[in-house]
Design a protein around this motif. Structure first.
Motif, PDB file in Angstrom:
ATOM      1  N   ALA A 194       0.798  -1.073   0.009  1.00 45.59           N
ATOM      2  CA  ALA A 194      -0.081  -0.011  -0.149  1.00 45.59           C
ATOM      3  C   ALA A 194       0.802   1.414   0.098  1.00 45.59           C
ATOM      4  O   ALA A 194       0.518   2.405  -0.441  1.00 45.59           O
ATOM      5  CB  ALA A 194      -0.855  -0.088   1.296  1.00 45.59           C
ATOM      6  N   LEU A 195       2.117   1.059   0.669  1.00 43.09           N
ATOM      7  CA  LEU A 195       2.760   2.389   0.726  1.00 43.09           C
ATOM      8  C   LEU A 195       3.406   2.651  -0.571  1.00 43.09           C
ATOM      9  O   LEU A 195       3.842   3.826  -0.936  1.00 43.09           O
ATOM     10  CB  LEU A 195       4.059   2.144   1.658  1.00 43.09           C
ATOM     11  CG  LEU A 195       3.445   2.144   3.115  1.00 43.09           C
ATOM     12  CD1 LEU A 195       4.640   1.873   3.985  1.00 43.09           C
ATOM     13  CD2 LEU A 195       3.213   3.859   3.467  1.00 43.09           C
ATOM     14  N   THR A 196       3.685   1.591  -1.370  1.00 42.73           N
ATOM     15  CA  THR A 196       4.427   1.811  -2.850  1.00 42.73           C
ATOM     16  C   THR A 196       5.701   2.387  -2.533  1.00 42.73           C
ATOM     17  O   THR A 196       6.390   2.404  -1.502  1.00 42.73           O
ATOM     18  CB  THR A 196       3.752   2.715  -3.732  1.00 42.73           C
ATOM     19  OG1 THR A 196       3.569   3.964  -3.407  1.00 42.73           O
ATOM     20  CG2 THR A 196       2.220   2.233  -4.125  1.00 42.73           C
ATOM     21  N   ASP A 197       6.453   2.658  -3.611  1.00 44.24           N
ATOM     22  CA  ASP A 197       8.011   2.967  -3.669  1.00 44.24           C
ATOM     23  C   ASP A 197       8.457   3.867  -2.463  1.00 44.24           C
ATOM     24  O   ASP A 197       8.309   5.023  -2.113  1.00 44.24           O
ATOM     25  CB  ASP A 197       8.106   3.896  -4.871  1.00 44.24           C
ATOM     26  CG  ASP A 197       7.735   3.302  -6.157  1.00 44.24           C
ATOM     27  OD1 ASP A 197       7.834   2.085  -6.354  1.00 44.24           O
ATOM     28  OD2 ASP A 197       6.990   4.044  -7.026  1.00 44.24           O
ATOM     29  N   ARG A 256      18.539   0.681   6.220  1.00 41.49           N
ATOM     30  CA  ARG A 256      18.754   2.376   5.752  1.00 41.49           C
ATOM     31  C   ARG A 256      19.348   2.089   4.489  1.00 41.49           C
ATOM     32  O   ARG A 256      18.879   3.047   3.638  1.00 41.49           O
ATOM     33  CB  ARG A 256      19.764   2.662   6.868  1.00 41.49           C
ATOM     34  CG  ARG A 256      19.251   2.753   8.080  1.00 41.49           C
ATOM     35  CD  ARG A 256      20.459   3.496   8.873  1.00 41.49           C
ATOM     36  NE  ARG A 256      20.192   3.391  10.519  1.00 41.49           N
ATOM     37  CZ  ARG A 256      19.478   4.204  11.260  1.00 41.49           C
ATOM     38  NH1 ARG A 256      18.590   5.217  10.696  1.00 41.49           N
ATOM     39  NH2 ARG A 256      19.287   3.982  12.611  1.00 41.49           N
ATOM     40  N   GLU A 257      19.968   1.144   4.011  1.00 44.03           N
ATOM     41  CA  GLU A 257      20.658   1.345   2.748  1.00 44.03           C
ATOM     42  C   GLU A 257      19.867   0.061   1.779  1.00 44.03           C
ATOM     43  O   GLU A 257      20.304   0.103   0.692  1.00 44.03           O
ATOM     44  CB  GLU A 257      22.211   0.991   2.811  1.00 44.03           C
ATOM     45  CG  GLU A 257      22.835   1.897   3.461  1.00 44.03           C
ATOM     46  CD  GLU A 257      22.622   3.355   3.211  1.00 44.03           C
ATOM     47  OE1 GLU A 257      22.399   3.417   1.912  1.00 44.03           O
ATOM     48  OE2 GLU A 257      22.540   4.240   3.923  1.00 44.03           O
ATOM     49  N   ALA A 258      18.935  -0.513   2.415  1.00 51.70           N
ATOM     50  CA  ALA A 258      18.352  -1.679   1.464  1.00 51.70           C
ATOM     51  C   ALA A 258      16.933  -1.632   1.905  1.00 51.70           C
ATOM     52  O   ALA A 258      16.152  -2.592   2.211  1.00 51.70           O
ATOM     53  CB  ALA A 258      18.908  -3.066   1.833  1.00 51.70           C
ATOM     54  N   LEU A 259      16.324  -0.535   1.614  1.00 50.83           N
ATOM     55  CA  LEU A 259      14.846  -0.589   1.966  1.00 50.83           C
ATOM     56  C   LEU A 259      13.815  -1.599   1.115  1.00 50.83           C
ATOM     57  O   LEU A 259      12.713  -1.893   1.528  1.00 50.83           O
ATOM     58  CB  LEU A 259      14.180   0.929   1.596  1.00 50.83           C
ATOM     59  CG  LEU A 259      14.390   1.988   2.425  1.00 50.83           C
ATOM     60  CD1 LEU A 259      13.740   3.305   2.013  1.00 50.83           C
ATOM     61  CD2 LEU A 259      13.417   1.649   3.903  1.00 50.83           C
ATOM     62  N   GLU A 260      14.463  -2.187   0.002  1.00 51.81           N
ATOM     63  CA  GLU A 260      13.682  -3.104  -0.608  1.00 51.81           C
ATOM     64  C   GLU A 260      13.609  -4.302  -0.216  1.00 51.81           C
ATOM     65  O   GLU A 260      12.637  -4.864  -0.446  1.00 51.81           O
ATOM     66  CB  GLU A 260      14.666  -3.344  -2.237  1.00 51.81           C
ATOM     67  CG  GLU A 260      15.937  -4.053  -2.082  1.00 51.81           C
ATOM     68  CD  GLU A 260      17.146  -3.027  -1.700  1.00 51.81           C
ATOM     69  OE1 GLU A 260      16.622  -1.838  -1.454  1.00 51.81           O
ATOM     70  OE2 GLU A 260      18.210  -3.623  -1.599  1.00 51.81           O
ATOM     71  N   ALA A 275      14.020 -10.820   6.425  1.00 54.32           N
ATOM     72  CA  ALA A 275      15.218  -9.708   6.203  1.00 54.32           C
ATOM     73  C   ALA A 275      14.654  -8.194   6.658  1.00 54.32           C
ATOM     74  O   ALA A 275      15.247  -7.465   6.725  1.00 54.32           O
ATOM     75  CB  ALA A 275      15.564  -9.776   4.901  1.00 54.32           C
ATOM     76  N   GLY A 276      13.361  -8.447   6.317  1.00 56.77           N
ATOM     77  CA  GLY A 276      12.674  -6.828   6.603  1.00 56.77           C
ATOM     78  C   GLY A 276      12.186  -6.607   7.956  1.00 56.77           C
ATOM     79  O   GLY A 276      11.297  -5.804   8.256  1.00 56.77           O
ATOM     80  N   TRP A 277      12.564  -7.211   8.817  1.00 57.63           N
ATOM     81  CA  TRP A 277      12.231  -6.927  10.243  1.00 57.63           C
ATOM     82  C   TRP A 277      12.880  -5.444  10.626  1.00 57.63           C
ATOM     83  O   TRP A 277      13.994  -5.217  10.048  1.00 57.63           O
ATOM     84  CB  TRP A 277      12.725  -8.132  11.380  1.00 57.63           C
ATOM     85  CG  TRP A 277      14.173  -8.082  11.473  1.00 57.63           C
ATOM     86  CD1 TRP A 277      15.045  -8.791  10.730  1.00 57.63           C
ATOM     87  CD2 TRP A 277      15.136  -7.198  12.664  1.00 57.63           C
ATOM     88  NE1 TRP A 277      16.528  -8.485  11.403  1.00 57.63           N
ATOM     89  CE2 TRP A 277      16.389  -7.756  12.135  1.00 57.63           C
ATOM     90  CE3 TRP A 277      14.712  -6.331  13.543  1.00 57.63           C
ATOM     91  CZ2 TRP A 277      17.477  -7.036  12.868  1.00 57.63           C
ATOM     92  CZ3 TRP A 277      15.726  -5.784  14.184  1.00 57.63           C
ATOM     93  CH2 TRP A 277      17.267  -6.226  13.905  1.00 57.63           C
ATOM     94  N   ILE A 278      12.051  -4.883  11.563  1.00 60.65           N
ATOM     95  CA  ILE A 278      12.603  -3.294  11.745  1.00 60.65           C
ATOM     96  C   ILE A 278      13.140  -3.278  13.086  1.00 60.65           C
ATOM     97  O   ILE A 278      14.407  -2.699  12.976  1.00 60.65           O
ATOM     98  CB  ILE A 278      11.340  -2.376  11.539  1.00 60.65           C
ATOM     99  CG1 ILE A 278      10.938  -2.666  10.286  1.00 60.65           C
ATOM    100  CG2 ILE A 278      11.804  -1.086  11.723  1.00 60.65           C
ATOM    101  CD1 ILE A 278       9.612  -1.659   9.798  1.00 60.65           C
ATOM    102  N   VAL A 279      12.634  -3.690  14.155  1.00 65.83           N
ATOM    103  CA  VAL A 279      13.288  -3.599  15.576  1.00 65.83           C
ATOM    104  C   VAL A 279      12.959  -4.762  16.485  1.00 65.83           C
ATOM    105  O   VAL A 279      11.770  -5.314  16.249  1.00 65.83           O
ATOM    106  CB  VAL A 279      12.611  -2.138  16.230  1.00 65.83           C
ATOM    107  CG1 VAL A 279      13.132  -1.055  15.639  1.00 65.83           C
ATOM    108  CG2 VAL A 279      10.989  -1.996  16.438  1.00 65.83           C
ATOM    109  N   LYS A 280      13.590  -4.687  17.437  1.00 67.75           N
ATOM    110  CA  LYS A 280      13.203  -5.747  18.668  1.00 67.75           C
ATOM    111  C   LYS A 280      13.140  -5.136  19.905  1.00 67.75           C
ATOM    112  O   LYS A 280      14.056  -4.135  20.184  1.00 67.75           O
ATOM    113  CB  LYS A 280      14.343  -6.957  18.823  1.00 67.75           C
ATOM    114  CG  LYS A 280      14.591  -7.652  17.586  1.00 67.75           C
ATOM    115  CD  LYS A 280      15.437  -8.746  17.594  1.00 67.75           C
ATOM    116  CE  LYS A 280      15.661  -9.744  16.289  1.00 67.75           C
ATOM    117  NZ  LYS A 280      16.315 -10.806  16.437  1.00 67.75           N
ATOM    118  N   ILE A 281      12.004  -5.270  20.522  1.00 66.88           N
ATOM    119  CA  ILE A 281      11.358  -4.641  21.658  1.00 66.88           C
ATOM    120  C   ILE A 281      11.666  -5.752  22.751  1.00 66.88           C
ATOM    121  O   ILE A 281      10.980  -6.830  22.706  1.00 66.88           O
ATOM    122  CB  ILE A 281      10.323  -4.164  21.629  1.00 66.88           C
ATOM    123  CG1 ILE A 281      10.282  -3.107  20.268  1.00 66.88           C
ATOM    124  CG2 ILE A 281       9.695  -3.637  22.807  1.00 66.88           C
ATOM    125  CD1 ILE A 281       8.736  -2.628  20.134  1.00 66.88           C
TER     126      ILE A 281
END
Lengths: 132, 242
Positions: free
Chosen positions: A37-40, A87-91, A100-106
């Motif tokens: 939904a966010l697209t590019d 940061r360098e590989a948003l794809e 590989a697309g995990w963002i944070v661990k809490i």
């Protein structure tokens, strides 16, 4: 990770809960539906390790083509890891959102927000409603 | 809501209040406004130092937006903002991408009534630099173009079930961004800004299936905007945060 075994927030973040050293650690990312939904995607602002986050509040921001959206923490606790490679590989968010697309661990400090999370079936229903 | 010319900090503070109002109450607000002086607005993620590469606007006032995209030189333009909430709006995708089309379609139809024919950029995006400093030198499919020049562009800030969308229609070239043509340069057309401000909202309301009524900021919204201007948009720390 298997998307069917994850929990989901209404704001489209996914959560994988695991026990690590006697504490609960939540790995958080955004769902394939949300990425599509966010697209590019062009920019991702990530939090610092050590920052305290609260369920339902923003922990980061993502820019797609001309739209800035907040990322919301599904749970309350302390950020113990950040996926710096994004940061360098948003794809990776689109290609492999659940691994590989995990963002944070809490490191979860209390159960606030846990009862608001949905299982995969409920989340799919939400996505279908939003696509209607 | 039709606002008098104001500086960049006030204009951006009011737009953020409209997003907060939409998120908290579900109220939708369309605001048309102007700028009291030529002002450069930076996209949320743009680096402040990047403005040095644009010599013509170096002496202009500057403010950072809460929306994404490239920098805009607000001078001879029509500016709008729209605070929108998905609450009570079933059947509309919450990603809000459709809102670009709705707003731009209504603007196209309105301008067609002034013999100005704009087209969606769709197939013209290839070859444009997506990271150009100025927003109007970038191109995305929803933008509106005339003779390959971008004339209308918009940007969004999404917050849970609400969105702020604001955008600009270039009427004339500004001396602070001489590389960007406006309607006047492309079509020798002088569009009456007052007429546009009067008639476009009704057309947009019809496009969205809503009824619009004249409005102004409430006392509480004015207080919120004043506070946001003071602690955020008027502060150099905000403009220079990246």
């Amino acid at each position: 990770m298997n998307p069917q075994e994850l929990l989901y927030a209404k704001t489209h973040e996914w959560v994988y809960l695991a026990e690590e050293g006697g504490t609960q650690v939540a790995t958080v990312g955004i769902s394939a539906f949300a990425v599509e939904a966010l697209t590019d995607l062009v920019y991702l602002d990530l939090p610092e390790v050590g920052r305290t986050v609260t369920a339902g509040e923003s922990f980061g921001e993502i820019e797609s083509v001309k739209a800035v959206s907040d990322l919301y923490s599904p749970l309350t606790g302390e950020i113990v890891a950040v996926n710096e490679e994004l940061r360098e590989a948003l794809e990776k968010l689109g290609e492999d959102p659940y691994d590989a697309g995990w963002i944070v661990k809490i490191k979860v400090s209390d159960q606030t927000g846990l009862d608001q999370l949905m299982d995969h079936a409920a989340y799919e229903k939400l996505c279908e409603e939003e696509q209607a | 809501m039709l606002d008098s010319p104001a500086d960049g900090a006030w204009n951006m503070a009011v737009d953020e209040v409209l997003l907060a109002t939409a998120a908290e109450t579900g109220q939708l607000t369309l605001r048309l406004y102007e700028w009291s002086q030529p002002t450069l607005s930076l996209g949320y993620f743009q680096a402040y130092e990047d403005r040095q590469q644009h010599a013509a606007s170096r002496k202009c006032a500057v403010v950072r937006r809460m929306t994404g995209g490239g920098a805009i030189l607000h001078d001879r333009e029509v500016t709008y903002s729209l605070g929108w909430s998905a609450q009570g709006q079933p059947g509309r995708r919450p990603d809000f991408a459709w809102l670009y089309d709705a707003v731009h379609d209504a603007l196209r139809a309105e301008l067609a009534g002034h013999d100005v024919i704009l087209q969606p950029a769709n197939g013209q995006v290839a070859g444009r630099d997506p990271r150009a400093f100025l927003c109007f030198q970038r191109l995305s499919p929803q933008d509106l173009v005339l003779d390959q020049a971008k004339i209308v562009g918009s940007a969004q800030r999404r917050r849970k079930s609400a969105v702020l969308q604001h955008g600009s229609l270039l009427l004339q070239t500004s001396s602070c961004a001489p590389e960007l043509p406006g309607l006047r340069q492309l079509q020798s057309k002088v569009v009456d800004i007052r007429l546009l401000q009067q008639s476009w909202p009704a057309r947009l309301a019809a496009r969205l299936g809503l009824e619009m009524v004249p409005a102004s900021l409430t006392d509480d919204e004015l207080r919120q905007a004043g506070e946001l201007m003071r602690i955020k948009y008027a502060r150099p720390a905000w403009s220079r945060r990246r």
